[in-house]
Write a protein that holds these residues in place. Structure first.
Motif, PDB file in Angstrom:
ATOM      1  N   SER A  74       5.894  23.154   3.171  1.00  0.00           N
ATOM      2  CA  SER A  74       5.095  21.963   2.888  1.00  0.00           C
ATOM      3  C   SER A  74       5.545  21.221   1.634  1.00  0.00           C
ATOM      4  O   SER A  74       5.049  20.137   1.336  1.00  0.00           O
ATOM      5  CB  SER A  74       3.624  22.351   2.738  1.00  0.00           C
ATOM      6  N   ALA A  75       6.479  21.811   0.888  1.00  0.00           N
ATOM      7  CA  ALA A  75       6.951  21.177  -0.337  1.00  0.00           C
ATOM      8  C   ALA A  75       7.903  20.033  -0.013  1.00  0.00           C
ATOM      9  O   ALA A  75       8.499  19.979   1.070  1.00  0.00           O
ATOM     10  CB  ALA A  75       7.639  22.199  -1.224  1.00  0.00           C
ATOM     11  N   ASP A  96       7.005  18.430  -6.196  1.00  0.00           N
ATOM     12  CA  ASP A  96       5.603  18.013  -6.137  1.00  0.00           C
ATOM     13  C   ASP A  96       4.731  19.162  -6.618  1.00  0.00           C
ATOM     14  O   ASP A  96       5.056  20.339  -6.451  1.00  0.00           O
ATOM     15  CB  ASP A  96       5.188  17.519  -4.744  1.00  0.00           C
ATOM     16  N   TYR A  97       3.625  18.795  -7.239  1.00  0.00           N
ATOM     17  CA  TYR A  97       2.784  19.770  -7.927  1.00  0.00           C
ATOM     18  C   TYR A  97       1.346  19.693  -7.447  1.00  0.00           C
ATOM     19  O   TYR A  97       0.815  18.607  -7.196  1.00  0.00           O
ATOM     20  CB  TYR A  97       2.845  19.541  -9.437  1.00  0.00           C
ATOM     21  N   ASN A  98       0.732  20.869  -7.332  1.00  0.00           N
ATOM     22  CA  ASN A  98      -0.677  20.989  -6.950  1.00  0.00           C
ATOM     23  C   ASN A  98      -1.549  21.058  -8.194  1.00  0.00           C
ATOM     24  O   ASN A  98      -1.203  21.722  -9.186  1.00  0.00           O
ATOM     25  CB  ASN A  98      -0.917  22.257  -6.120  1.00  0.00           C
ATOM     26  N   SER A 104      -4.732  21.452  -0.196  1.00  0.00           N
ATOM     27  CA  SER A 104      -4.385  20.425   0.787  1.00  0.00           C
ATOM     28  C   SER A 104      -4.464  19.063   0.108  1.00  0.00           C
ATOM     29  O   SER A 104      -4.856  18.949  -1.057  1.00  0.00           O
ATOM     30  CB  SER A 104      -5.342  20.475   1.987  1.00  0.00           C
ATOM     31  N   GLY A 105      -4.082  18.045   0.865  1.00  0.00           N
ATOM     32  CA  GLY A 105      -4.120  16.697   0.307  1.00  0.00           C
ATOM     33  C   GLY A 105      -2.821  16.325  -0.381  1.00  0.00           C
ATOM     34  O   GLY A 105      -1.880  17.133  -0.475  1.00  0.00           O
ATOM     35  N   ARG A 106      -2.772  15.117  -0.892  1.00  0.00           N
ATOM     36  CA  ARG A 106      -1.559  14.621  -1.528  1.00  0.00           C
ATOM     37  C   ARG A 106      -1.347  15.242  -2.905  1.00  0.00           C
ATOM     38  O   ARG A 106      -2.276  15.384  -3.684  1.00  0.00           O
ATOM     39  CB  ARG A 106      -1.618  13.095  -1.653  1.00  0.00           C
ATOM     40  N   ARG A 107      -0.131  15.611  -3.161  1.00  0.00           N
ATOM     41  CA  ARG A 107       0.225  16.242  -4.423  1.00  0.00           C
ATOM     42  C   ARG A 107       0.781  15.205  -5.407  1.00  0.00           C
ATOM     43  O   ARG A 107       1.036  14.063  -5.044  1.00  0.00           O
ATOM     44  CB  ARG A 107       1.267  17.336  -4.184  1.00  0.00           C
ATOM     45  N   PHE A 188       0.568   9.870  -9.281  1.00  0.00           N
ATOM     46  CA  PHE A 188      -0.666  10.648  -9.420  1.00  0.00           C
ATOM     47  C   PHE A 188      -1.730  10.085  -8.472  1.00  0.00           C
ATOM     48  O   PHE A 188      -2.255   8.993  -8.716  1.00  0.00           O
ATOM     49  CB  PHE A 188      -1.183  10.582 -10.856  1.00  0.00           C
ATOM     50  N   PRO A 189      -2.055  10.793  -7.406  1.00  0.00           N
ATOM     51  CA  PRO A 189      -3.101  10.301  -6.497  1.00  0.00           C
ATOM     52  C   PRO A 189      -4.493  10.434  -7.111  1.00  0.00           C
ATOM     53  O   PRO A 189      -4.779  11.386  -7.836  1.00  0.00           O
ATOM     54  CB  PRO A 189      -2.966  11.224  -5.269  1.00  0.00           C
ATOM     55  N   ARG A 190      -5.309   9.450  -6.857  1.00  0.00           N
ATOM     56  CA  ARG A 190      -6.733   9.493  -7.164  1.00  0.00           C
ATOM     57  C   ARG A 190      -7.021   9.883  -8.622  1.00  0.00           C
ATOM     58  O   ARG A 190      -7.572  10.943  -8.910  1.00  0.00           O
ATOM     59  CB  ARG A 190      -7.458  10.446  -6.219  1.00  0.00           C
TER      60      ARG A 190
END
Length: 209
Positions: A74-75, A96-98, A104-107, A188-190
């Motif tokens: 998933s990376a 990409d970083y959690n 789940s969702g956008r990283r 950066f999402p959200r």
């Protein structure tokens, strides 16, 4: 002892007085005072600091600013943003970083290069335009016209962020940094620009050495 005439006595008295005043005058004895050092103005939050004046390299850190790098199928597996011309000795980092607890969702997507041969600000602008275009699904010219400066962190240089209100995700933020040899951007999402800037500076402390 010879008897001095009135004129001779007056001249002798004046000479003695002058010698006495000269001996008591500290300005006649002291050497010229050294000029005071000129103080330099303090640097702004976004300007290059001494810590950012050396050569730095980027690494694909397992954790950055408290975030965990995504691994496995998933990376991120390709380079979603054109990094510009890559020459010998340059290093490209795409990861990409959690966030903490995220499953789940956008990283948070990070793209950076080191050992930049040209002005790193120009390379950051190139990365920035590409990431804006990627975030807007090729729906923008990618011109960062509303970026604001924030604290760059211990490596100095400059760090700026901007929001993407015209995107489908109106709370997405893009940040970028540059110093003497590195340039990097992240999506950066959200979040808000101020929160993204603080997190990006914390990530930078682990990604740049």
């Amino acid at each position: 002892m010879p008897i001095l005439g009135p004129r001779t006595l007056l001249a002798a008295t004046a000479l003695a007085t002058m010698l006495t005043l000269t001996a008591c005058d500290p300005a006649a004895e002291a050497p010229p005072a050294a000029s005071a050092p000129v103080s330099t103005p303090a640097r702004s939050a976004s300007s290059t600091s001494p810590a950012g004046s050396g050569k730095h390299t980027l690494t694909e850190a397992a954790t950055a600013g408290g975030l965990t790098r995504a691994t496995g199928g998933s990376a991120v597996s390709d380079v979603p943003v054109d990094p510009g011309e890559m020459r010998d000795g340059m290093n490209l980092v795409v990861a990409d970083y959690n966030r903490a607890g995220q499953t789940s969702g956008r990283r948070i997507l990070f793209v950076g290069v080191d050992s930049v041969p040209e002005d790193p600000n120009k390379r950051r602008e190139h990365l920035w335009r590409g990431l804006i275009d990627y975030a807007l699904q090729n729906g923008s010219t990618g011109t960062p016209t509303t970026a604001k400066p924030y604290q760059p962190g211990p490596f100095g240089g400059s760090l700026e962020c901007l929001s993407l209100p015209e995107s489908a995700n109106a709370t997405d933020v893009i940040c970028g940094w540059s110093d003497t040899t590195t340039a990097a951007v992240a999506l950066f999402p959200r979040t808000t620009p101020a929160d993204a800037a603080r997190l990006f500076a914390a990530m930078r402390a682990d990604l740049e050495h």
